[in-house]
Design a protein around this motif. Structure first.
Motif, PDB file in Angstrom:
ATOM      1  N   ASN A   1      43.746  33.243  36.930  1.00  0.00           N
ATOM      2  CA  ASN A   1      43.455  34.440  37.720  1.00  0.00           C
ATOM      3  C   ASN A   1      42.502  34.143  38.867  1.00  0.00           C
ATOM      4  O   ASN A   1      41.691  34.972  39.226  1.00  0.00           O
ATOM      5  CB  ASN A   1      42.841  35.523  36.829  1.00  0.00           C
ATOM      6  CG  ASN A   1      43.789  35.976  35.759  1.00  0.00           C
ATOM      7  OD1 ASN A   1      44.968  36.116  36.026  1.00  0.00           O
ATOM      8  ND2 ASN A   1      43.293  36.191  34.559  1.00  0.00           N
TER       9      ASN A   1
ATOM     10  N   GLU B   1      36.429  48.522  38.842  1.00  0.00           N
ATOM     11  CA  GLU B   1      36.125  47.468  37.871  1.00  0.00           C
ATOM     12  C   GLU B   1      36.765  46.150  38.285  1.00  0.00           C
ATOM     13  O   GLU B   1      36.159  45.084  38.151  1.00  0.00           O
ATOM     14  CB  GLU B   1      36.622  47.865  36.479  1.00  0.00           C
ATOM     15  CG  GLU B   1      35.816  48.959  35.822  1.00  0.00           C
ATOM     16  CD  GLU B   1      36.398  49.385  34.479  1.00  0.00           C
ATOM     17  OE1 GLU B   1      37.325  48.716  33.971  1.00  0.00           O
ATOM     18  OE2 GLU B   1      35.925  50.392  33.935  1.00  0.00           O
ATOM     19  N   ASN B   2      37.982  46.225  38.794  1.00  0.00           N
ATOM     20  CA  ASN B   2      38.679  45.022  39.244  1.00  0.00           C
ATOM     21  C   ASN B   2      37.934  44.372  40.408  1.00  0.00           C
ATOM     22  O   ASN B   2      37.823  43.142  40.470  1.00  0.00           O
ATOM     23  CB  ASN B   2      40.115  45.364  39.641  1.00  0.00           C
ATOM     24  CG  ASN B   2      40.953  44.128  39.884  1.00  0.00           C
ATOM     25  OD1 ASN B   2      40.737  43.088  39.279  1.00  0.00           O
ATOM     26  ND2 ASN B   2      41.929  44.255  40.763  1.00  0.00           N
ATOM     27  N   SER B   3      37.423  45.184  41.321  1.00  0.00           N
ATOM     28  CA  SER B   3      36.656  44.639  42.448  1.00  0.00           C
ATOM     29  C   SER B   3      35.401  43.933  41.955  1.00  0.00           C
ATOM     30  O   SER B   3      35.060  42.846  42.437  1.00  0.00           O
ATOM     31  CB  SER B   3      36.275  45.754  43.419  1.00  0.00           C
ATOM     32  OG  SER B   3      37.420  46.320  43.993  1.00  0.00           O
TER      33      SER B   3
ATOM     34  N   ILE C   1      39.564  51.785  37.473  1.00  0.00           N
ATOM     35  CA  ILE C   1      40.040  50.429  37.185  1.00  0.00           C
ATOM     36  C   ILE C   1      39.992  49.567  38.443  1.00  0.00           C
ATOM     37  O   ILE C   1      39.656  48.384  38.381  1.00  0.00           O
ATOM     38  CB  ILE C   1      41.458  50.478  36.577  1.00  0.00           C
ATOM     39  CG1 ILE C   1      41.376  51.053  35.166  1.00  0.00           C
ATOM     40  CG2 ILE C   1      42.112  49.111  36.557  1.00  0.00           C
ATOM     41  CD1 ILE C   1      42.711  51.348  34.534  1.00  0.00           C
ATOM     42  N   GLN C   2      40.296  50.160  39.586  1.00  0.00           N
ATOM     43  CA  GLN C   2      40.238  49.412  40.839  1.00  0.00           C
ATOM     44  C   GLN C   2      38.795  48.985  41.134  1.00  0.00           C
ATOM     45  O   GLN C   2      38.556  47.861  41.574  1.00  0.00           O
ATOM     46  CB  GLN C   2      40.795  50.261  41.982  1.00  0.00           C
ATOM     47  CG  GLN C   2      40.979  49.499  43.270  1.00  0.00           C
ATOM     48  CD  GLN C   2      41.610  50.354  44.357  1.00  0.00           C
ATOM     49  OE1 GLN C   2      41.492  51.571  44.334  1.00  0.00           O
ATOM     50  NE2 GLN C   2      42.265  49.720  45.289  1.00  0.00           N
TER      51      GLN C   2
ATOM     52  N   LEU D   1      34.925  42.644  38.947  1.00  0.00           N
ATOM     53  CA  LEU D   1      35.327  41.430  38.231  1.00  0.00           C
ATOM     54  C   LEU D   1      35.779  40.332  39.194  1.00  0.00           C
ATOM     55  O   LEU D   1      35.498  39.151  38.968  1.00  0.00           O
ATOM     56  CB  LEU D   1      36.437  41.748  37.227  1.00  0.00           C
ATOM     57  CG  LEU D   1      36.013  42.583  36.020  1.00  0.00           C
ATOM     58  CD1 LEU D   1      37.232  42.966  35.193  1.00  0.00           C
ATOM     59  CD2 LEU D   1      34.998  41.842  35.174  1.00  0.00           C
ATOM     60  N   THR D   2      36.451  40.709  40.263  1.00  0.00           N
ATOM     61  CA  THR D   2      36.872  39.722  41.257  1.00  0.00           C
ATOM     62  C   THR D   2      35.653  39.088  41.921  1.00  0.00           C
ATOM     63  O   THR D   2      35.606  37.862  42.106  1.00  0.00           O
ATOM     64  CB  THR D   2      37.779  40.380  42.314  1.00  0.00           C
ATOM     65  OG1 THR D   2      38.918  40.940  41.660  1.00  0.00           O
ATOM     66  CG2 THR D   2      38.240  39.386  43.353  1.00  0.00           C
TER      67      THR D   2
END
Length: 171
Positions: A169, A88-90, A85-86, A92-93
């Protein structure tokens, strides 16, 4: 004689009424034997309690080891999910930052076209990426099917609205 009879009685009363010294030895031996059996039984019960306690502790160790193993497995799975998830978050960011930059650039182009392009024709804004001509089957522009000042999405070329990003966001 009275004193000797009282001595005899006191000795007989202390021996339980037996005058025979061998009877008193038997009685003492009997007491020792009973006491020894009682001590053996007490020691046996103590060993049984101790063994039960050891068995209970062993069962508790096994249960806690199983619980610990399950917790470690759960922690491993959770850590792997967290890392995924981290990552994926990177991604997406980074995509959000890229899209925000592109949106800002597009809004600047729209503002430029709206402020400077109101009196210009379609040919003058073609270089900005706004082209309302359609491509024909042969790959060339088909100016015959072109509607005046209407782009492919049904809106006027001159009435573009700024594209707004959801800034909830952003950062």
């Amino acid at each position: 004689m009275a004193s000797s009879s009282s001595t005899y009685r006191s000795s007989s009363s202390s021996d339980g009424g037996n005058n025979n010294p061998s009877d008193s030895v038997v009685t003492v031996d009997e007491r020792k034997r009973k006491r020894m059996l009682s001590n053996r039984e007490s020691a046996r019960r103590s060993r049984m309690r101790k063994q039960k306690h050891v068995d209970d502790l062993t069962a508790q160790i096994n249960q806690l080891s199983n619980d610990n193993r399950q917790i470690l497995n759960s922690l491993t799975v959770t850590s792997q999910l967290y890392m995924k998830i981290q990552a994926e978050n990177s991604v997406l960011t980074a995509q959000m930052e890229e899209l925000s930059t592109r949106l800002q650039s597009l809004n600047e182009i729209v503002d430029l076209v709206q402020s400077n392009g109101a009196g210009f024709g379609v040919d003058q804004i073609d270089g900005c990426g706004f082209d309302d001509r359609t491509v024909g089957i042969d790959g060339y522009y088909d100016d015959m099917n072109m509607m005046s000042n209407v782009n492919h999405w049904g809106g006027s070329v001159y009435t573009n609205q700024p594209i707004m990003a959801n800034d909830i966001n952003m950062y």
